[in-house]
Enzyme design. Sequence first.
Site: not given
Ligand code: PMP
Length: 433
Positions: A24, A152, A253
């Site tokens: 970013y 997210y 997730d």
């Molecule tokens: N899901 C969650 C809950 C995350 O916090 C993140 C990373 N911040 C991701 C997916 C994506 O993972 P990556 O940055 O390894 O692609």
Amino acid sequence: MTDYHNASTEQWLQWDKDHIWHPYSSMLKPAKMVPVVSAKGVRLTLADGKELIDGMSSWWSAIHGYNHPSLNAAANAQLSDMSHVMFGGITHPAAAALGKRLVDLTPAELTKVFISDSGSVAVEVAIKMALQYWYSIGNQNKTRLLALRNGYHGDTFGAMATCDPVTGMHHLFTKVLPAHLFADAPRTAFGESASYDDMAQITDLLEQHHGELAAVIVEPIVQGAGGMRFYSGDYLRKLRALCDKFDVLLIHDEIATGFGRTGKLFACEHANISPDIMCVGKALTGGYLSLAATLCSDRIAEGICNGEAGVFMHGPTFMGNPLACSIANASIDLLLADDWQSNIQRIDRILKKELAAASPLKSVAEVRCLGAIGVIELKDNVDMASIQARFIAKGIWMRPFGKLVYTMPPYIISDDDLVYLCQQIVAAVAEEE
Ligand code: PMP
């Protein structure tokens, strides 16, 4: 030849400034980068020799700190065997052992593991599993997802489409993303029974749309990049029951929450439930290498494999990378060899006690802690450059965003270092007022 080992710090910082995108970041107004040349334990060493105590665990991942002898040994041993081999038609002990380990540690319903190379890809795989499952069992209408506001799940297209299109970071791509459904983020606090209001809207959405919904996707217990919010395990339990009732799959997730961060090995344990599909990443290799995994139940695997394709349609080049898998095995060994639960409770106690000093500050809206996560939510956005300079002057590494100054330190941090870290965080916030 790029002889960067002999380049001056100014020289390689210039190369970075001229050519390298950071997360970013702007190439036109590049932010000042902090040059780190090595890291050991909980300390990052800068090019000028200054040390910073790491409050970020490199975004949730470096749970054992840096340069850990056990993880180094695992990496070296694996390097002398092979660092990579393709996974199509070939397998190796590090991946097989990791798969077995993840299945043993996660809820019993999760039995099959797809090992990929980053968190976002693990989410893509989860979404594809859900879509291919319904397609394969003959229900081609179930193609949409239901996600939470403030959620997210990553930066790739499938994952972006499940991030909050209003408050999220990806709204500029909305036109080309599949249009999914969003429920308001749960407001019931961690430890409380889910409120009627929290359940009402998501129940309505499931009731009305279950015929087109493949899955619900949530970050269990902690909404991370969307606001560092902690919410009720009871909400997750009720959501599980709703998914069962309306025959919609549930994806958790656990990329940020997995491997102990919230005080349980996986956050779903706070609710005593199993998702149908679970994503892990970040701390999986103790932050050494990029590796992630998507676990699913027998039901999903059988549905997919009995279907038209007969196989799951995904297969990245670096799938099951042996080096990363061997480090992941060693990282899990290291975590479980310790009384990690008491250790997280220790961190939790110190965070709560020390960060409470920020509560009376007039710029602070709320201080909240859970497990090894401490959050100071401010009333206004931080001035990133200014507060970061203060943190560095005080010898700590922090990376706030928006209104959030938050820490998730490596689990190996000593009491003294953690108290120091927290006190300096509070002092920097106070000085910014
Ligand atoms: N899901 C969650 C809950 C995350 O916090 C993140 C990373 N911040 C991701 C997916 C994506 O993972 P990556 O940055 O390894 O692609």
